[in-house]
Design an enzyme around this catalytic site. Structure first.
Site, PDB file in Angstrom:
ATOM      1  N   PHE A  91       0.846  -1.196   0.000  1.00  0.00           N
ATOM      2  CA  PHE A  91       0.000   0.000   0.000  1.00  0.00           C
ATOM      3  C   PHE A  91       0.880   1.244   0.000  1.00  0.00           C
ATOM      4  O   PHE A  91       1.833   1.345   0.770  1.00  0.00           O
ATOM      5  CB  PHE A  91      -0.890  -0.021   1.242  1.00  0.00           C
ATOM      6  CG  PHE A  91      -1.842   1.131   1.357  1.00  0.00           C
ATOM      7  CD1 PHE A  91      -3.029   1.128   0.646  1.00  0.00           C
ATOM      8  CD2 PHE A  91      -1.557   2.201   2.189  1.00  0.00           C
ATOM      9  CE1 PHE A  91      -3.919   2.185   0.758  1.00  0.00           C
ATOM     10  CE2 PHE A  91      -2.442   3.258   2.307  1.00  0.00           C
ATOM     11  CZ  PHE A  91      -3.626   3.250   1.585  1.00  0.00           C
ATOM     12  N   ASN A 186      -3.634   1.591  10.628  1.00  0.00           N
ATOM     13  CA  ASN A 186      -4.362   2.071   9.451  1.00  0.00           C
ATOM     14  C   ASN A 186      -4.887   0.814   8.768  1.00  0.00           C
ATOM     15  O   ASN A 186      -4.289   0.312   7.823  1.00  0.00           O
ATOM     16  CB  ASN A 186      -3.442   2.860   8.525  1.00  0.00           C
ATOM     17  CG  ASN A 186      -4.163   3.356   7.280  1.00  0.00           C
ATOM     18  OD1 ASN A 186      -5.396   3.328   7.213  1.00  0.00           O
ATOM     19  ND2 ASN A 186      -3.409   3.780   6.284  1.00  0.00           N
ATOM     20  N   PRO A 187      -6.009   0.274   9.260  1.00  0.00           N
ATOM     21  CA  PRO A 187      -6.489  -1.026   8.788  1.00  0.00           C
ATOM     22  C   PRO A 187      -7.249  -0.908   7.472  1.00  0.00           C
ATOM     23  O   PRO A 187      -7.593   0.201   7.039  1.00  0.00           O
ATOM     24  CB  PRO A 187      -7.437  -1.452   9.914  1.00  0.00           C
ATOM     25  CG  PRO A 187      -8.021  -0.149  10.365  1.00  0.00           C
ATOM     26  CD  PRO A 187      -6.900   0.858  10.273  1.00  0.00           C
TER      27      PRO A 187
END
Length: 278
Positions: A91, A186-187
């Site tokens: 990510f 920060n799931p």
């Protein structure tokens, strides 16, 4: 072709392809091709009016016009005071997360000695490394994806950060973890059916890092219910979330007897994080 002319052409091409920050990205691609900083490029453009565009520059521009993320082309992503190695399988850290990290750093700055901090879902290592660099905390990071963990490991090594990286499922590792003063995550929080309109996100960020179940809160529920087991009394939990999810997360925290619940806006004023005390 002169670099100045090439930059104008690149900006026009990127803008036509829908790139909002076309001028800035043209410069960043030029810097990547020349292997110099933006400051150095600006200086060279002023001092060397005959500076030529490097070989392959327009190949990079063409690639970016297909909406391959800029960070995948350069292999780098800035985050707070550091620059991270990124690429396919991890990510790409976003600017709004920088402010979420600040909530954690401000809390840790109030604690004596060497507090313990845990980052769940480390990705590239952006959060964990920033905390390790900017505080006295002993930092542990957990990442489920082996591909993403490789980037985190490379960044920890390159930036000489004091971060202990664990690879695996947090819910399986929790029994072996110590007590922490702060836990941050920060799931994945995008609902499964809400496919992002942003092509770079939709096509290049790992789905595992994006989608969090029917309402986007499956992982958040697990974290709210379990993290208190390894968070000292008075310790802080910080969760990033999507715009519009703060009320639901606050309700989850209240149901699980968390205290001092606060919401935190991003630089645009949107509520993008919640914190609570164990």
């Amino acid at each position: 072709m002169l670099a100045s002319t090439s930059l104008k052409q690149a900006e026009a091409s990127l803008s036509a392809a829908g790139i909002v920050s076309a001028a800035a990205e043209a410069e960043l691609l030029m810097c990547h091709a020349l292997e110099i900083s933006r400051g150095e490029l600006a200086t060279q453009l002023i001092l060397d009016t005959e500076l030529k565009a490097p070989s392959g520059f327009f190949d990079l521009v063409e690639l970016r016009c297909t909406r391959v993320p800029l960070q995948h082309i350069t292999g780098k992503a800035p985050f707070r005071s550091i620059e991270l190695i990124v690429g396919k399988g991890v990510f790409i850290p976003r600017p709004e997360t920088e402010q979420v990290v600040q909530v954690a750093i401000d809390f840790l700055a109030l604690l004596p000695g060497e507090p313990r901090a845990l980052d769940i879902g480390a990705g590239s290592g952006a959060i964990a490394i920033s905390i390790a660099k900017e505080t006295n905390a002993k930092v542990t990071a957990i990442e489920l994806s082996k591909a993403a963990a490789e980037f985190a490991r490379a960044n920890i090594r390159a930036l000489e950060a004091n971060v202990d990286l664990l690879v695996g499922d947090f819910m399986e590792l929790i029994g072996d973890l110590p007590q922490f003063d702060l836990i941050i995550s920060n799931p994945p929080y995008i609902p499964n059916t809400m496919v992002p309109l942003d092509q770079e996100v939709r096509d290049y960020d790992p789905a595992q890092a994006l989608y969090g179940g029917e309402d986007g809160l499956d992982i958040v529920r697990d974290l709210v219910a379990s993290t208190k087991l390894i968070l000292r009394d008075g310790g802080l939990l910080v969760l990033e979330h999507a715009d519009g999810q703060s009320d639901s997360i606050c309700e989850l925290l209240l149901e699980n007897n968390w205290r001092r619940i606060q919401v935190h806006p991003d630089p645009t004023g949107r509520l993008r994080a919640v914190s609570a005390t164990a």
